[in-house]
Design a protein around this motif. Structure first.
Motif, PDB file in Angstrom:
ATOM      1  N   MET A   1       0.819  -1.191   0.000  1.00 23.22           N
ATOM      2  CA  MET A   1       0.000   0.000   0.000  1.00 23.22           C
ATOM      3  C   MET A   1       0.867   1.261   0.000  1.00 23.22           C
ATOM      4  O   MET A   1       0.434   2.282  -0.505  1.00 23.22           O
ATOM      5  N   LEU A   2       2.083   1.192   0.548  1.00 23.44           N
ATOM      6  CA  LEU A   2       2.973   2.354   0.531  1.00 23.44           C
ATOM      7  C   LEU A   2       3.381   2.722  -0.894  1.00 23.44           C
ATOM      8  O   LEU A   2       3.491   3.899  -1.221  1.00 23.44           O
ATOM      9  N   THR A   3       3.579   1.709  -1.724  1.00 27.18           N
ATOM     10  CA  THR A   3       3.902   1.980  -3.127  1.00 27.18           C
ATOM     11  C   THR A   3       2.744   2.698  -3.804  1.00 27.18           C
ATOM     12  O   THR A   3       2.938   3.645  -4.563  1.00 27.18           O
ATOM     13  N   PHE A   4       1.522   2.247  -3.509  1.00 27.38           N
ATOM     14  CA  PHE A   4       0.339   2.905  -4.054  1.00 27.38           C
ATOM     15  C   PHE A   4       0.269   4.356  -3.585  1.00 27.38           C
ATOM     16  O   PHE A   4       0.035   5.263  -4.387  1.00 27.38           O
ATOM     17  N   ALA A   5       0.485   4.593  -2.300  1.00 28.23           N
ATOM     18  CA  ALA A   5       0.428   5.956  -1.756  1.00 28.23           C
ATOM     19  C   ALA A   5       1.484   6.848  -2.410  1.00 28.23           C
ATOM     20  O   ALA A   5       1.208   8.005  -2.747  1.00 28.23           O
ATOM     21  N   ALA A   6       2.690   6.310  -2.615  1.00 28.09           N
ATOM     22  CA  ALA A   6       3.746   7.091  -3.282  1.00 28.09           C
ATOM     23  C   ALA A   6       3.336   7.416  -4.711  1.00 28.09           C
ATOM     24  O   ALA A   6       3.541   8.536  -5.193  1.00 28.09           O
ATOM     25  N   ALA A   7       2.744   6.443  -5.408  1.00 29.42           N
ATOM     26  CA  ALA A   7       2.290   6.685  -6.785  1.00 29.42           C
ATOM     27  C   ALA A   7       1.216   7.764  -6.812  1.00 29.42           C
ATOM     28  O   ALA A   7       1.232   8.651  -7.679  1.00 29.42           O
ATOM     29  N   VAL A   8       0.275   7.706  -5.870  1.00 33.42           N
ATOM     30  CA  VAL A   8      -0.767   8.739  -5.784  1.00 33.42           C
ATOM     31  C   VAL A   8      -0.126  10.108  -5.624  1.00 33.42           C
ATOM     32  O   VAL A   8      -0.457  11.057  -6.337  1.00 33.42           O
ATOM     33  N   PHE A   9       0.804  10.214  -4.681  1.00 29.12           N
ATOM     34  CA  PHE A   9       1.454  11.491  -4.405  1.00 29.12           C
ATOM     35  C   PHE A   9       2.109  12.053  -5.662  1.00 29.12           C
ATOM     36  O   PHE A   9       1.863  13.199  -6.050  1.00 29.12           O
ATOM     37  N   PHE A  10       2.940  11.251  -6.319  1.00 32.46           N
ATOM     38  CA  PHE A  10       3.686  11.765  -7.465  1.00 32.46           C
ATOM     39  C   PHE A  10       2.805  12.007  -8.687  1.00 32.46           C
ATOM     40  O   PHE A  10       3.051  12.931  -9.459  1.00 32.46           O
ATOM     41  N   LEU A  11       1.768  11.197  -8.872  1.00 27.06           N
ATOM     42  CA  LEU A  11       0.870  11.411 -10.015  1.00 27.06           C
ATOM     43  C   LEU A  11      -0.011  12.641  -9.824  1.00 27.06           C
ATOM     44  O   LEU A  11      -0.352  13.321 -10.789  1.00 27.06           O
ATOM     45  N   ILE A  12      -0.373  12.926  -8.589  1.00 24.54           N
ATOM     46  CA  ILE A  12      -1.270  14.062  -8.338  1.00 24.54           C
ATOM     47  C   ILE A  12      -0.513  15.382  -8.211  1.00 24.54           C
ATOM     48  O   ILE A  12      -0.987  16.413  -8.667  1.00 24.54           O
ATOM     49  N   ILE A  13       0.668  15.356  -7.610  1.00 25.88           N
ATOM     50  CA  ILE A  13       1.365  16.620  -7.360  1.00 25.88           C
ATOM     51  C   ILE A  13       1.958  17.224  -8.640  1.00 25.88           C
ATOM     52  O   ILE A  13       2.162  18.426  -8.729  1.00 25.88           O
ATOM     53  N   THR A  14       2.200  16.387  -9.648  1.00 23.61           N
ATOM     54  CA  THR A  14       2.783  16.904 -10.885  1.00 23.61           C
ATOM     55  C   THR A  14       1.789  17.802 -11.608  1.00 23.61           C
ATOM     56  O   THR A  14       0.582  17.562 -11.564  1.00 23.61           O
ATOM     57  N   PRO A  15       2.284  18.839 -12.264  1.00 20.32           N
ATOM     58  CA  PRO A  15       1.365  19.788 -12.909  1.00 20.32           C
ATOM     59  C   PRO A  15       0.476  19.143 -13.962  1.00 20.32           C
ATOM     60  O   PRO A  15       0.939  18.413 -14.828  1.00 20.32           O
ATOM     61  N   GLY A  16      -0.770  19.393 -13.830  1.00 13.48           N
ATOM     62  CA  GLY A  16      -1.789  18.982 -14.783  1.00 13.48           C
ATOM     63  C   GLY A  16      -2.875  20.035 -14.743  1.00 13.48           C
ATOM     64  O   GLY A  16      -2.780  21.006 -13.980  1.00 13.48           O
ATOM     65  N   PRO A  17      -3.907  19.867 -15.524  1.00 13.28           N
ATOM     66  CA  PRO A  17      -4.960  20.880 -15.569  1.00 13.28           C
ATOM     67  C   PRO A  17      -5.588  21.175 -14.215  1.00 13.28           C
ATOM     68  O   PRO A  17      -5.882  22.326 -13.902  1.00 13.28           O
ATOM     69  N   GLY A  18      -5.783  20.157 -13.390  1.00 11.65           N
ATOM     70  CA  GLY A  18      -6.430  20.371 -12.100  1.00 11.65           C
ATOM     71  C   GLY A  18      -5.616  21.233 -11.157  1.00 11.65           C
ATOM     72  O   GLY A  18      -6.103  22.241 -10.642  1.00 11.65           O
ATOM     73  N   VAL A  19      -4.362  20.851 -10.930  1.00 11.09           N
ATOM     74  CA  VAL A  19      -3.554  21.608  -9.974  1.00 11.09           C
ATOM     75  C   VAL A  19      -3.139  22.963 -10.531  1.00 11.09           C
ATOM     76  O   VAL A  19      -3.076  23.950  -9.793  1.00 11.09           O
ATOM     77  N   LEU A  20      -2.861  23.037 -11.823  1.00 13.78           N
ATOM     78  CA  LEU A  20      -2.492  24.332 -12.409  1.00 13.78           C
ATOM     79  C   LEU A  20      -3.670  25.307 -12.340  1.00 13.78           C
ATOM     80  O   LEU A  20      -3.498  26.481 -12.004  1.00 13.78           O
TER      81      LEU A  20
END
Length: 196
Positions: A1-20
């Protein structure tokens, strides 16, 4: 589950339409309007995740015409945002509208956001950690994803609000506009180059 959490973090924090766009709404409209927009993004991303998990997204996107229409709609919207950002002059102006996009704007952005579909497909079809209980795994993935998604989006909102409050030199403001526009164009390019 830690690998999943790390993937969530890096996939979401990277710039995309939502966060930008979250940073843009924060910069343009402040905390209250930005919080409404983040609520819309939250609802929208969870609707996209439900569509991915249920298979609805696969069924709908199996139709080449719908997939192409959504690709063009998202690319057009992202190009529009990139244009507005790049040509905002020396001001930091991620998004300029007379009225904040609000909850519905956030929901609609996620509905056409190619990153939302790609991220949710990656997260829910990969990173299996409870293969004997897929229902519990999906429920835990929703919990972990949202526990990470919410603070990340409020960090981006805070970044936009902070940029609004800073009295940056015009050259720096222009460089930020160009960097944001290039980030949006990179998202468009990735969406266009992704296998369909």
């Amino acid at each position: 589950m830690l690998t999943f959490a790390a993937a969530v973090f890096f996939l979401i924090i990277t710039p995309g339409p939502g966060v930008l766009s979250t940073a843009g709404v924060g910069s343009g409209y402040g905390l209250r309007a930005g919080s409404h927009y983040v609520l819309g993004l939250f609802l929208g991303t969870n609707m996209v995740a439900l569509a991915v998990v249920s298979g609805l997204a696969a069924v709908v996107l199996a139709d080449e015409r719908i997939r192409t229409l959504l690709l063009f709609a998202s690319a057009a919207y992202l190009l529009y945002l990139a244009f507005r950002i790049a040509f905002a002059g020396a001001r930091i102006a991620f998004i300029e509208k007379s009225k904040a996009p609000g909850v519905m704007g956030g929901i609609l952005l996620q509905a056409i956001n190619p990153k939302a579909y790609a991220v949710n497909t990656t997260l829910f079809t990969g990173f299996a950690f409870l293969p004997d209980n897929p229902v519990w795994e999906v429920a835990l993935k929703f919990l972990v994803m949202n526990a990470i998604w919410i603070p990340i989006h409020f960090l981006w909102l805070g970044a936009g609000i902070t940029l609004r409050r800073l009295d940056l030199p015009q050259k720096t403001q222009f460089a930020i506009n160009i960097a944001m526009a290039l980030s949006m164009l990179a998202v468009v390019a990735l969406a266009a180059l992704a296998p369909h």
